[in-house]
Design a protein around this motif. Sequence first.
Motif, mmCIF file in Angstrom:
data_model
loop_
_atom_site.group_PDB
_atom_site.id
_atom_site.type_symbol
_atom_site.label_atom_id
_atom_site.label_comp_id
_atom_site.label_asym_id
_atom_site.label_seq_id
_atom_site.Cartn_x
_atom_site.Cartn_y
_atom_site.Cartn_z
ATOM 1 N N UNK A 141 0.673 -0.911 -0.035
ATOM 2 C CA UNK A 141 -0.035 0.178 0.203
ATOM 3 C C UNK A 141 1.034 1.257 -0.421
ATOM 4 N N UNK A 142 0.514 2.206 -0.426
ATOM 5 C CA UNK A 142 1.369 3.810 -0.560
ATOM 6 C C UNK A 142 0.797 4.259 0.543
ATOM 7 N N UNK A 143 2.209 4.087 1.327
ATOM 8 C CA UNK A 143 2.383 4.719 3.120
ATOM 9 C C UNK A 143 1.923 6.465 2.724
ATOM 10 N N UNK A 144 1.579 7.194 1.669
ATOM 11 C CA UNK A 144 0.788 8.101 2.297
ATOM 12 C C UNK A 144 -0.508 8.315 2.774
ATOM 13 N N UNK A 145 -1.530 7.479 2.421
ATOM 14 C CA UNK A 145 -2.392 7.327 2.882
ATOM 15 C C UNK A 145 -2.883 5.691 3.130
ATOM 16 N N UNK A 146 -2.997 4.849 1.902
ATOM 17 C CA UNK A 146 -2.736 3.368 2.550
ATOM 18 C C UNK A 146 -3.768 2.815 1.663
ATOM 19 N N UNK A 147 -4.756 3.857 0.903
ATOM 20 C CA UNK A 147 -5.547 3.471 0.749
ATOM 21 C C UNK A 147 -5.307 3.023 -0.813
ATOM 22 N N UNK A 148 -4.974 2.898 -1.507
ATOM 23 C CA UNK A 148 -4.534 1.181 -2.791
ATOM 24 C C UNK A 148 -3.316 1.982 -3.263
ATOM 25 N N UNK A 192 0.914 9.597 -5.760
ATOM 26 C CA UNK A 192 0.868 10.084 -5.320
ATOM 27 C C UNK A 192 2.477 10.178 -5.527
ATOM 28 N N UNK A 193 3.798 11.082 -5.133
ATOM 29 C CA UNK A 193 4.477 11.352 -5.518
ATOM 30 C C UNK A 193 5.983 10.355 -4.455
ATOM 31 N N UNK A 194 5.216 9.706 -2.942
ATOM 32 C CA UNK A 194 5.953 8.168 -2.999
ATOM 33 C C UNK A 194 5.906 7.373 -3.444
ATOM 34 N N UNK A 195 4.473 7.117 -4.073
ATOM 35 C CA UNK A 195 4.539 5.794 -4.340
ATOM 36 C C UNK A 195 4.850 5.920 -5.604
ATOM 37 N N UNK A 196 5.498 6.542 -6.830
ATOM 38 C CA UNK A 196 5.517 7.010 -7.748
ATOM 39 C C UNK A 196 7.426 6.525 -7.131
ATOM 40 N N UNK A 197 7.981 7.320 -6.200
ATOM 41 C CA UNK A 197 9.296 6.850 -5.415
ATOM 42 C C UNK A 197 10.086 5.375 -5.909
ATOM 43 N N UNK A 198 8.361 4.907 -4.790
ATOM 44 C CA UNK A 198 8.750 3.464 -4.727
ATOM 45 C C UNK A 198 8.584 2.647 -5.930
ATOM 46 N N UNK A 199 8.009 3.352 -6.916
ATOM 47 C CA UNK A 199 8.157 2.044 -7.698
ATOM 48 C C UNK A 199 9.343 1.917 -8.177
ATOM 49 N N UNK A 200 10.114 3.020 -8.343
ATOM 50 C CA UNK A 200 11.409 3.659 -9.453
ATOM 51 C C UNK A 200 12.144 2.716 -8.290
ATOM 52 N N UNK A 201 12.170 3.154 -7.145
ATOM 53 C CA UNK A 201 13.165 2.118 -6.241
ATOM 54 C C UNK A 201 12.910 -0.147 -6.308
ATOM 55 N N UNK A 210 0.533 0.722 -4.415
ATOM 56 C CA UNK A 210 1.521 1.489 -4.742
ATOM 57 C C UNK A 210 2.000 1.422 -6.407
ATOM 58 N N UNK A 211 1.529 0.227 -6.781
ATOM 59 C CA UNK A 211 1.391 0.031 -8.635
ATOM 60 C C UNK A 211 0.654 0.989 -9.607
ATOM 61 N N UNK A 212 -0.824 1.389 -8.562
ATOM 62 C CA UNK A 212 -1.614 1.943 -8.849
ATOM 63 C C UNK A 212 -1.889 3.382 -8.601
#
Length: 108
Positions: free
Chosen positions: A1-8, A15-24, A10-12
């Motif tokens: 889950x995306x750590x910014x809001x835990x609603x979706x 948010x900025x943090x989710x994009x960063x996580x996908x690249x990492x 990381x793959x979809x």
Amino acid sequence: MAPCCYTEPVAIHQSEIAVKMRLEIAKWVAAGRSDREIIDTYVGLYGSKVLVDPRTLHAGMDAFFPWLVLILGMFLVAWLLKRWRVAPRIATASFNTEVLNLPDVDDE
């Protein structure tokens, strides 16, 4: 889950943090890191709330739930309106005679 809001996941999530996580994740996979190493890294950073269990995601319920709430709400409103409806009251003879037999306060 995306750590910014835990609603979706990381793959979809966009948010900025989710994009960063996908690249990492893509960089780490290309470098040969295992799935367990990547998961353990993010659990260490954000806690176990970032983990998604696919068995707990009910995609079919997402479309069904709002309709269920709407239908239950309509039944609740209909029930409340029926319950709050004022029944007509019929004046009884005893009530009318009691009103007529009351003492007049002006006579005192």
